[in-house]
Design an enzyme around this catalytic site. Structure first.
Site, PDB file in Angstrom:
ATOM      1  N   HIS A   8     -25.210  -2.185  -1.029  1.00 56.83           N
ATOM      2  CA  HIS A   8     -26.329  -2.109  -1.972  1.00 56.83           C
ATOM      3  C   HIS A   8     -27.066  -3.447  -2.073  1.00 56.83           C
ATOM      4  CE1 HIS A   8     -25.499   1.910  -3.380  1.00 56.83           C
ATOM      5  NE2 HIS A   8     -24.212   1.616  -3.414  1.00 56.83           N
ATOM      6  N   GLU A  21       0.842  -1.196   0.000  1.00 61.05           N
ATOM      7  CA  GLU A  21       0.000   0.000   0.000  1.00 61.05           C
ATOM      8  C   GLU A  21       0.879   1.248   0.000  1.00 61.05           C
ATOM      9  OE1 GLU A  21      -3.305   1.005  -0.180  1.00 61.05           O
ATOM     10  OE2 GLU A  21      -2.306   2.951  -0.035  1.00 61.05           O
ATOM     11  N   SER A  76     -20.198   6.239   0.439  1.00 56.33           N
ATOM     12  CA  SER A  76     -21.479   6.340   1.142  1.00 56.33           C
ATOM     13  C   SER A  76     -21.691   5.225   2.151  1.00 56.33           C
ATOM     14  CB  SER A  76     -22.638   6.330   0.143  1.00 56.33           C
ATOM     15  OG  SER A  76     -22.445   7.306  -0.843  1.00 56.33           O
TER      16      SER A  76
HETATM   17  C1  LIG Z   1     -18.525   9.146  -3.363  1.00 54.99           C
HETATM   18  C2  LIG Z   1     -18.503   7.657  -3.451  1.00 54.99           C
HETATM   19  C3  LIG Z   1     -19.524   6.907  -2.872  1.00 54.99           C
HETATM   20  C4  LIG Z   1     -19.514   5.522  -2.954  1.00 54.99           C
HETATM   21  N1  LIG Z   1     -20.495   4.830  -2.308  1.00 54.99           N
HETATM   22  C5  LIG Z   1     -20.476   3.474  -2.330  1.00 54.99           C
HETATM   23  C6  LIG Z   1     -21.454   2.743  -1.612  1.00 54.99           C
HETATM   24  O1  LIG Z   1     -22.304   3.313  -0.946  1.00 54.99           O
HETATM   25  N2  LIG Z   1     -21.449   1.389  -1.687  1.00 54.99           N
HETATM   26  C7  LIG Z   1     -20.501   0.728  -2.431  1.00 54.99           C
HETATM   27  O2  LIG Z   1     -20.565  -0.478  -2.472  1.00 54.99           O
HETATM   28  N3  LIG Z   1     -19.525   1.406  -3.070  1.00 54.99           N
HETATM   29  C8  LIG Z   1     -19.485   2.755  -3.039  1.00 54.99           C
HETATM   30  N4  LIG Z   1     -18.512   3.451  -3.698  1.00 54.99           N
HETATM   31  C9  LIG Z   1     -17.475   2.719  -4.387  1.00 54.99           C
HETATM   32  C10 LIG Z   1     -16.425   2.163  -3.439  1.00 54.99           C
HETATM   33  O3  LIG Z   1     -15.995   3.139  -2.534  1.00 54.99           O
HETATM   34  C11 LIG Z   1     -15.249   1.655  -4.236  1.00 54.99           C
HETATM   35  O4  LIG Z   1     -15.703   0.834  -5.282  1.00 54.99           O
HETATM   36  C12 LIG Z   1     -14.283   0.840  -3.391  1.00 54.99           C
HETATM   37  O5  LIG Z   1     -13.941   1.526  -2.220  1.00 54.99           O
HETATM   38  C13 LIG Z   1     -13.062   0.536  -4.210  1.00 54.99           C
HETATM   39  O6  LIG Z   1     -12.115  -0.113  -3.409  1.00 54.99           O
HETATM   40  P1  LIG Z   1     -10.638  -0.321  -3.955  1.00 54.99           P
HETATM   41  O7  LIG Z   1      -9.967  -1.162  -2.956  1.00 54.99           O
HETATM   42  O8  LIG Z   1     -10.691  -0.783  -5.343  1.00 54.99           O
HETATM   43  O9  LIG Z   1     -10.043   1.140  -4.049  1.00 54.99           O
HETATM   44  P2  LIG Z   1      -9.193   1.978  -2.992  1.00 54.99           P
HETATM   45  O10 LIG Z   1      -9.840   2.016  -1.689  1.00 54.99           O
HETATM   46  O11 LIG Z   1      -8.882   3.271  -3.623  1.00 54.99           O
HETATM   47  O12 LIG Z   1      -7.894   1.129  -2.829  1.00 54.99           O
HETATM   48  C14 LIG Z   1      -6.823   1.195  -3.727  1.00 54.99           C
HETATM   49  C15 LIG Z   1      -5.564   1.328  -2.925  1.00 54.99           C
HETATM   50  O13 LIG Z   1      -4.451   1.206  -3.773  1.00 54.99           O
HETATM   51  C16 LIG Z   1      -3.431   2.055  -3.325  1.00 54.99           C
HETATM   52  N5  LIG Z   1      -2.509   2.297  -4.409  1.00 54.99           N
HETATM   53  C17 LIG Z   1      -2.705   3.013  -5.545  1.00 54.99           C
HETATM   54  N6  LIG Z   1      -1.598   3.018  -6.301  1.00 54.99           N
HETATM   55  C18 LIG Z   1      -0.690   2.286  -5.661  1.00 54.99           C
HETATM   56  C19 LIG Z   1       0.667   1.917  -5.951  1.00 54.99           C
HETATM   57  N7  LIG Z   1       1.272   2.332  -7.037  1.00 54.99           N
HETATM   58  N8  LIG Z   1       1.323   1.169  -5.042  1.00 54.99           N
HETATM   59  C20 LIG Z   1       0.734   0.750  -3.908  1.00 54.99           C
HETATM   60  N9  LIG Z   1      -0.543   1.047  -3.595  1.00 54.99           N
HETATM   61  C21 LIG Z   1      -1.243   1.808  -4.462  1.00 54.99           C
HETATM   62  C22 LIG Z   1      -4.203   3.286  -2.904  1.00 54.99           C
HETATM   63  O14 LIG Z   1      -3.458   4.085  -2.024  1.00 54.99           O
HETATM   64  C23 LIG Z   1      -5.452   2.694  -2.272  1.00 54.99           C
HETATM   65  O15 LIG Z   1      -5.327   2.526  -0.886  1.00 54.99           O
HETATM   66  C24 LIG Z   1     -18.488   4.848  -3.642  1.00 54.99           C
HETATM   67  C25 LIG Z   1     -17.462   5.594  -4.210  1.00 54.99           C
HETATM   68  C26 LIG Z   1     -17.453   6.985  -4.116  1.00 54.99           C
HETATM   69  C27 LIG Z   1     -16.332   7.759  -4.684  1.00 54.99           C
END
Ligand SMILES: Cc1cc2nc3c(=O)[nH]c(=O)nc-3n(C[C@H](O)[C@H](O)[C@H](O)COP(=O)(O)OP(=O)(O)OC[C@H]3O[C@@H](n4cnc5c(N)ncnc54)[C@H](O)[C@@H]3O)c2cc1C
Ligand SMILES: Cc1cc2nc3c(=O)[nH]c(=O)nc-3n(C[C@H](O)[C@H](O)[C@H](O)COP(=O)(O)OP(=O)(O)OC[C@H]3O[C@@H](n4cnc5c(N)ncnc54)[C@H](O)[C@@H]3O)c2cc1C
Lengths: 490, 450
Positions: A52, A34, A48
């Site tokens: 869902h 990370e 949010s």
């Molecule tokens: C406003 C908003 C509301 C939402 N509401 C909902 C909801 O109500 N219900 C729902 O199901 N979903 C919701 N979503 C969607 C949901 O938040 C995301 O789909 C989900 O959090 C994605 O998780 P992730 O692990 O893919 O992304 P992230 O949490 O962004 O994780 C990716 C991680 O990778 C790390 N990273 C990036 N590049 C590198 C690198 N080069 N090296 C090492 N680490 C790296 C980042 O720092 C980050 O921690 C919402 C999104 C938004 C923006």
């Protein structure tokens, strides 16, 4: 560890965390990499928090399938990990007969997706479920299986469980380069550290496109779609029984009224495509727009009760679906990209799906005898009655020392967070809620900073809000200087 | 001044293992939760709490003070500047000196003080009130008392409350927190500072930061007039050549990790003119945008709050809507001078003593209403025939004006005032005779300023 990991997961958001924990049930060596100072500092902390129900997307999409599967997994996860989650239900409120047509469509879509116990409600039933709703509603949809979760507590718990089961977590490890030497990838961080792994999962959220490029895998572009949310205090007048949705537009689900498990409430999110992935600024124009729409649905909502606002960006790919699959160009590289909403909901199902892809890619999976799915519970003063609190304090009197007054967080809880590796102000805030209440840290931040310094030995001036250059205090004031200026004043 | 974590005596019979006492103690018998009983318990050991407790004690009642901090004096301890005590002690003191005067009296009186002890819950539905508090040292304490004094002070409004757009980097502090960091802990919150809001705390911090070597670039105020005291504008800004931008807003905070700049936009006819936005490069933003009475406990006890003050609605005796629960100091309404806090709280303590003893005057109370150009008047009721001290906040700025009190449409008092402004609380007294003869259903009075 100089050895080669079986699997390296890039990104410790909801997706990377759920996958790391899932893989920790097998005899595998797993690294979770990370770039931030703590886990869950990406999109997964600024959303949010809705689990869902599964009626928003057509049955043909991957999203819809993973959404409904993920939704159904939350009881068990909560049972094992103890994060705040509640199946409060979701309603979609229609305000015209035109909108009722869309509600019928959502109903059919939901039934096709396999959403249990979905109902179409007339006006009377809807108002009974949600008495705060604008009485102009004509009816809507009710999905009792929809829920709410504290997203950071969910992700923290997943990572904690993964680490207890042997996953190696490396924070402040920003992957910038990788090379495959025929046997494994050598993955290099910005700071020059290296990790070797035979298989790699790209779960880098907004930066999945850059990570894909670094591995010579598929070229694609993630577009950030920013969403702003407003948080209202506990006991807010507009606190609803269910999550309330308007009838959705073409690309977004609209402005929602959301209860949180902790008793605060949110309104939002907006949806605006931006250029800058790091842009999480809030603007003043959105406030009025968001509140106008939210107050149309729930008229008693009051702007006076706002305690803070924040923004997060959804990582969007063209076509709007998730992109999960084994890379065709980079060996043993699995893409988990474009995980926009409902990524949080789908995360446990995505983990399951990616685990199967790993198997497909030739990874042997043997269940680990020592795997322990449970996390020991952690005590929260605000959830205790006086008798329970008293019992708790006889274990550790620091539960009686309240550090955050708005959310009643004790020193003992903060120490626990630090011992679990959360050593920034924001990390502790998300873990304990200290600083998340009405006064937004005005009272507790310095207390928390002092506890961090005491527990970790980090000098006070080097303690940060969220890692990197986010230092909080810019040095000690020379005593002599302070005194002489006081003299001067008299 | 360091006061030990526990001052005074705990009654012998209140020790561990005592059976639950009053009517409101929790049903479950807990062997080691400690039950304590007093005539009155004061929540908060600031100027308000101490002044009230001293009066209750002087009248011969058993009173305890509970505070979550490790010291007596509340917010005063971080106000190391001069300007306190001119009215109450008739000499100019610093905040800590003022606090120490009262604290010495509290110690001398032998009043029981529970420090490092946070009140978590207050139940007040009938006769006996009960209060749950906890501290690392004493465990869970359950107090029973006939009267409660709310003296919890206030908290600062923050960025979320006023909705400043932009990113959310490190380096944004409320002014009171910055004051604490510098004056008590000896840390510099920043080097190049922009202060939002011209309240007194912000002004005093502008000077304090300059003294400790930081550069204060500007104070930005949304209103066309400053919200702090004139003496503070002169002594804290003019003397240090710090510009004050009136009718300006901070339209954006920029910076990824730490604050890098703010954008400032002038208001023209009340609306921002983005064309004239300018940028100030800084590493720190301080917010001095008002205080909010801290009433979460009051809400738990069912105390009715007023929109005008943000504090409890109180009758002529400073008693809240819940019988036996009184309020004074900043928890009731935000004061600018601690002397008025002490005076109001001492009167409140006198009323508590009367309530516990012979009883409060039973005469009917009339409503007190804020008339034209007045934001609020405290107390919200009066008793005809009884001398009453009123506090009010004007909503206009005027060099010379008139305060007017009307009863049933008839002017019953008129007074000339100099330098009327929202920043300075108007504190004035009316004689019982001026307020008319006692009667069963007194007419409301209305207080206005013009
Ligand atoms: C406003 C908003 C509301 C939402 N509401 C909902 C909801 O109500 N219900 C729902 O199901 N979903 C919701 N979503 C969607 C949901 O938040 C995301 O789909 C989900 O959090 C994605 O998780 P992730 O692990 O893919 O992304 P992230 O949490 O962004 O994780 C990716 C991680 O990778 C790390 N990273 C990036 N590049 C590198 C690198 N080069 N090296 C090492 N680490 C790296 C980042 O720092 C980050 O921690 C919402 C999104 C938004 C923006
Ligand atoms: C920066 C600044 C500058 C000032 N300058 C001047 C000046 O120049 N001259 C002047 O006369 N006045 C000045 N004042 C105003 C004056 O200091 C205050 O009005 C006065 O001290 C308020 O007293 P109080 O007792 O109402 O509140 P506080 O001093 O805030 O006391 C409230 C106490 O209640 C405690 N408490 C709250 N909730 C709980 C709970 N649940 N359990 C236990 N304890 C609790 C708190 O810990 C606190 O100690 C200034 C104030 C500030 C902040």
């Amino acid at each position: 560890m100089n050895d080669v990991f079986d699997v390296a997961i890039i990104g410790a958001g909801a997706i990377g965390a759920a996958l790391a924990r899932r893989l920790s049930a097998y005899d595998l060596s797993v690294a979770l990499l990370e770039r931030c100072a703590d886990v869950c500092f990406g999109v997964s902390k600024a959303n949010s928090g809705i689990i869902h129900a599964g009626f928003h997307h057509p049955v043909s999409s991957l999203k819809a399938r993973l959404e409904i599967r993920g939704n159904l997994m939350f009881e068990q996860l909560q049972h094992e990990l103890g994060f705040p989650f509640k199946r409060v239900g979701i309603i979609v409120a229609a305000f015209s007969y035109e909108e009722m047509k869309t509600v019928e469509h959502l109903y059919e879509q939901g039934v096709a997706n396999g959403v249990p116990r979905l109902e179409i409600c007339g006006r009377e039933r809807l108002l009974m479920l949600e008495p705060k709703l604008n009485p102009d509603t004509v009816g809507g949809l009710y999905a009792p299986t929809g829920g709410i979760v504290e997203p950071y507590r969910y992700v923290f718990a997943l990572v904690e469980s993964a680490v207890r089961n042997g996953v190696a977590l490396k924070t402040e490890f920003r992957v910038v380069r990788a090379q495959h030497d025929g046997e494994a990838y050598s993955i290099e961080s910005e700071a020059g550290h290296r990790v070797r792994a035979r298989r790699v999962i790209n779960a880098a959220g907004l930066h999945a496109d850059q990570v894909s490029a670094a591995f010579g895998a598929e070229a694609f572009t993630i577009v950030p779609r920013k969403g702003e949310e407003f948080l209202l205090e506990r006991n807010a007048a507009g606190f609803p029984n269910q999550v309330i949705f308007p009838v959705p537009g073409r690309h977004t689900k609209g402005i929602l009224v959301i209860p949180t498990v902790e008793g605060t409430m949110m309104v939002g999110p907006t949806a605006v495509e931006t250029e800058d992935k790091e842009d999480v600024e809030t603007t003043s124009d959105n406030l009025d727009r968001v509140f106008a729409q939210a107050m149309y649905m729930v008229p008693v909502i009051s702007k006076r009760e706002i305690i803070t606002s924040f923004a997060g960006s959804r990582p969007v790919l063209p076509g709007n679906d998730f992109y999960i699959g084994i890379s065709r160009s980079a060996p043993h590289f699995i893409q988990v990209a474009g995980i926009q909403s409902p990524g949080l909901t789908a995360s446990p199902a995505i983990a399951e799906y990616v685990k199967d892809l790993l198997k497909q890619d030739g990874q042997g999976l043997t269940e680990k005898a020592a795997y322990d799915p449970f996390l020991p519970p952690s005590a929260r003063v605000r959830e205790k009655n006086p008798a329970e609190l008293d019992a708790l304090m006889s274990e550790d009197p620091h539960y009686g020392h309240i550090a955050c007054r708005c959310e009643s967080v004790s020193e003992a809880e903060i120490v626990e967070a630090i011992r679990k590796g959360h050593t920034t102000l924001d990390g502790i805030k998300f873990y304990t809620r200290a600083g998340m209440g009405r006064c937004q840290g005005g009272f507790c931040s310095y207390r928390v900073i002092k506890i961090i310094a005491r527990e970790t030995g980090i000098p006070i001036e080097e303690i940060t809000k969220r890692g990197g250059g986010s230092r909080l205090l810019l040095g000690k004031i020379p005593v002599a200087q302070g005194e002489s200026s006081e003299q001067q004043m008299k | 001044m360091i006061v030990e974590a526990f001052v005074g005596n705990v009654p012998e019979n209140a020790g561990f293992g005592a059976p639950p006492g009053g009517t409101n103690t929790p049903a479950k018998v807990i062997s080691h939760m400690r039950d304590l009983e007093y005539d009155a318990v004061v929540i908060g050991a600031g100027a308000a709490g101490m002044a009230a407790a001293l009066r209750v004690h002087a009248a011969g009642f058993r009173v305890a003070i509970v505070d979550r901090e490790d010291h007596l004096g509340g917010i005063l301890l971080q106000c190391i500047h001069n300007g306190f005590g001119l009215h109450w002690f008739k000499e100019e003191l610093t905040g800590p000196e003022f606090a120490e005067r009262l604290a010495a009296q509290v110690r001398e009186a032998g009043i029981d003080v529970y420090l490092n002890t946070t009140v978590m819950d207050l139940v007040a539905d009938n006769g006996m009130k009960s209060l749950i508090a906890c501290s690392a040292e004493h465990g869970v304490l359950s107090f029973a008392a006939r009267a409660i004094v709310l003296a919890m002070g206030c908290r600062e409004r923050n960025r979320g409350n006023i909705g400043i757009p932009g990113s959310r980097p490190a380096g944004v502090f409320t002014a009171g927190l910055a004051q604490r960091l510098i004056n008590i802990d000896g840390y510099a919150p920043g080097k190049r500072v922009v202060i939002i809001g011209s309240g007194d705390i912000g002004l005093i911090m502008a000077r304090r930061l300059s003294w400790v070597g930081a550069k204060v670039l500007a104070v930005i105020e949304i209103l066309p007039h400053p919200s702090g005291l004139t003496r503070n504008i002169v002594q804290c800004l003019h003397d240090f050549d710090i510009p004050l931008y009136l009718s300006h807003i901070v339209s954006r905070i920029a910076g990824q990790d730490r604050v890098e700049a703010v954008e400032v936009t002038p208001l023209e006819n009340g609306t921002p003119n983005p064309a004239k936005t300018f940028r100030l490069e800084c590493d720190t933003v301080l917010l001095s945008v008002g205080l909010i009475p801290e009433n979460e406990l009051s809400k738990k006890a069912g105390v009715q709050l007023g929109h005008d003050t943000g504090g409890p609605r109180v009758d002529a005796h400073l008693m809240t809507s819940v019988d036996g629960v009184f309020a004074c100091g900043n928890v009731l309404h935000v004061h600018d001078l601690v002397d008025f806090v002490a005076d109001e709280s001492s009167r409140c303590g006198g009323n508590v003593a009367a309530y516990l003893g012979a009883g409060l005057s039973a005469g009917g109370q009339g409503r007190v209403q804020a008339g034209p150009n007045v934001k609020y008047v405290v107390p919200h009721a009066y008793v005809p025939g009884q001398d009453t001290q009123f506090s009010l906040r004007a909503m206009i700025v005027k060099k010379r004006g008139t305060l007017q009190v009307k009863r049933a449409g008839v002017v019953i008092k008129r007074k000339t005032l100099q330098h009327i402004k929202p920043a300075e609380m108007i504190y004035f007294k009316m004689k019982g005779t001026e307020l008319g003869p006692a009667g069963p259903d007194p007419a409301p009075i209305e207080i206005s300023v013009e």
